[in-house]
Design an enzyme around this catalytic site. Structure first.
Site, mmCIF file in Angstrom:
data_model
loop_
_atom_site.group_PDB
_atom_site.id
_atom_site.type_symbol
_atom_site.label_atom_id
_atom_site.label_comp_id
_atom_site.label_asym_id
_atom_site.label_seq_id
_atom_site.Cartn_x
_atom_site.Cartn_y
_atom_site.Cartn_z
ATOM 1 N N LYS A 15 0.831 -1.222 0.000
ATOM 2 C CA LYS A 15 0.000 0.000 0.000
ATOM 3 C C LYS A 15 0.853 1.255 0.000
ATOM 4 C CE LYS A 15 -2.122 -0.759 3.955
ATOM 5 N NZ LYS A 15 -1.522 -2.031 4.401
ATOM 6 N N ARG A 90 -8.894 1.417 9.469
ATOM 7 C CA ARG A 90 -8.486 0.053 9.807
ATOM 8 C C ARG A 90 -9.563 -0.668 10.592
ATOM 9 N NH1 ARG A 90 -2.621 0.873 9.505
ATOM 10 N NH2 ARG A 90 -1.479 -1.044 9.818
ATOM 11 N N ARG A 127 11.684 -6.947 5.281
ATOM 12 C CA ARG A 127 11.558 -5.541 4.852
ATOM 13 C C ARG A 127 12.583 -4.640 5.544
ATOM 14 N NH1 ARG A 127 5.767 -2.591 4.981
ATOM 15 N NH2 ARG A 127 5.863 -2.920 7.227
ATOM 16 N N ARG A 160 11.920 -2.109 10.643
ATOM 17 C CA ARG A 160 10.893 -1.519 11.500
ATOM 18 C C ARG A 160 10.735 -2.338 12.774
ATOM 19 N NH1 ARG A 160 5.385 0.071 8.357
ATOM 20 N NH2 ARG A 160 4.519 -0.917 10.196
ATOM 21 N N ARG A 171 0.118 -8.670 13.884
ATOM 22 C CA ARG A 171 -0.466 -7.652 12.986
ATOM 23 C C ARG A 171 -1.377 -8.290 11.945
ATOM 24 N NH1 ARG A 171 4.754 -5.318 10.914
ATOM 25 N NH2 ARG A 171 3.538 -3.886 9.635
HETATM 26 P P1 AMP Z 1 1.409 0.818 9.314
HETATM 27 O O1 AMP Z 1 2.645 1.589 9.020
HETATM 28 O O2 AMP Z 1 0.217 1.282 8.518
HETATM 29 O O3 AMP Z 1 1.612 -0.674 9.222
HETATM 30 O O4 AMP Z 1 1.040 1.126 10.846
HETATM 31 C C1 AMP Z 1 1.923 0.779 11.898
HETATM 32 C C2 AMP Z 1 1.159 0.698 13.207
HETATM 33 O O5 AMP Z 1 0.579 1.976 13.507
HETATM 34 C C3 AMP Z 1 -0.002 -0.283 13.224
HETATM 35 O O6 AMP Z 1 0.390 -1.602 13.485
HETATM 36 C C4 AMP Z 1 -0.862 0.314 14.344
HETATM 37 O O7 AMP Z 1 -0.341 0.017 15.614
HETATM 38 C C5 AMP Z 1 -0.702 1.816 14.120
HETATM 39 N N1 AMP Z 1 -1.734 2.364 13.190
HETATM 40 C C6 AMP Z 1 -1.532 2.904 11.958
HETATM 41 N N2 AMP Z 1 -2.688 3.288 11.398
HETATM 42 C C7 AMP Z 1 -3.661 2.979 12.286
HETATM 43 C C8 AMP Z 1 -5.078 3.100 12.290
HETATM 44 N N3 AMP Z 1 -5.753 3.615 11.236
HETATM 45 N N4 AMP Z 1 -5.756 2.663 13.384
HETATM 46 C C9 AMP Z 1 -5.102 2.139 14.448
HETATM 47 N N5 AMP Z 1 -3.788 1.985 14.508
HETATM 48 C C10 AMP Z 1 -3.041 2.390 13.451
#
Ligand code: AMP
Length: 226
Positions: A15, A90, A127, A160, A171
């Site tokens: 994404k 989400r 990654r 990360r 996740r």
């Molecule tokens: P991502 O980079 O999108 O994988 O986000 C990393 C982490 O940030 C996720 O595993 C969540 O802990 C938090 N996070 C990001 N976006 C959201 C969201 N829309 N709602 C809740 N937690 C989020």
């Protein structure tokens, strides 16, 4: 006509990469809630301090906090001509709140990027990202990250904190439980399309652009499911 796009799909589906590419091409902001939270953690804001432990466990930050962050961000001037949301919504509660925020704007275009779970685990465990701009570093093995710099900004490469095996599995579990239901929430809309994210990046980019165009025109789109 403003393009208000959301990218659905599990962690590791691509994404962020696809959103960055498309946003640059169209001159609209990519709004990644994960990037915004990581920035907040880095600068030590109150939201960041509270979010860090939740993110490290692979769980979700509360809907209220996330909705507040996104509301404030899409209200800024640079999002008037459109935006690409990456990582939001989400949960169904976030999707409903977003629909409320969209009442006076162009309808959302929703793209679901589909990738088999075995491929996601492989991608996430290997990654490597830039600690400065967050871009993925392609073809860099985790053991080589000290030797190479980010090709976009020269920043240091890191893995990360939430890309280690046990957090990746958590996740994906959270994705299946809380985020996958969004496909049912959106799939009956004329502006919903799916794209096969297991293909090489340039093919995904091509299908994504076609799916977005088709969704905007309300035509039957390309992709694995339409
Ligand atoms: P991502 O980079 O999108 O994988 O986000 C990393 C982490 O940030 C996720 O595993 C969540 O802990 C938090 N996070 C990001 N976006 C959201 C969201 N829309 N709602 C809740 N937690 C989020």
């Amino acid at each position: 006509m403003a393009l208000n796009l959301i990218m659905l799909g599990p962690p590791g589906a691509g994404k962020g990469t696809q959103a960055a590419r498309f946003a640059k091409e169209r001159g609209i902001p990519k709004i990644s809630t994960g990037d915004m939270l990581r920035e907040a953690v880095k600068t030590g804001t109150e939201v960041g301090l509270r979010a860090k432990a939740i993110m490290d466990r692979g769980e979700l930050v509360s809907d209220d906090v996330m909705i507040g962050i996104v509301r404030e961000r899409i209200d800024r001037d640079d999002a008037r001509a459109g935006f690409i949301l990456d990582g939001f919504p989400r949960t169904v509660a976030q999707a409903k709140a977003l629909d409320g925020l969209m009442e006076t704007r162009e309808p959302l275009v929703v793209i679901d990027i589909v990738v088999p779970e075995s491929e996601l685990v492989r991608r996430l465990n290997s990654r490597v990202v830039c600690s400065n701009c967050g871009m993925n570093a392609e073809s860099v093995a985790p053991q080589d990250i000290e030797l190479v710099r980010c090709r976009y900004c020269g920043g240091r490469l890191v893995q990360r904190a939430d890309d280690n095996e046990s957090v990746v599995l958590e996740r994906l579990k959270v994705y299946r439980r809380d985020t996958q239901p969004l496909v049912d929430y959106y799939c009956s809309r004329a502006t919903f399309r799916s794209v096969d994210g297991s293909q090489p990046q340039h093919r995904v980019a091509r299908d994504l652009a076609a799916a977005i165009e088709a969704a905007r025109n309300g035509r039957v789109g390309l992709g694995v499911k339409s």
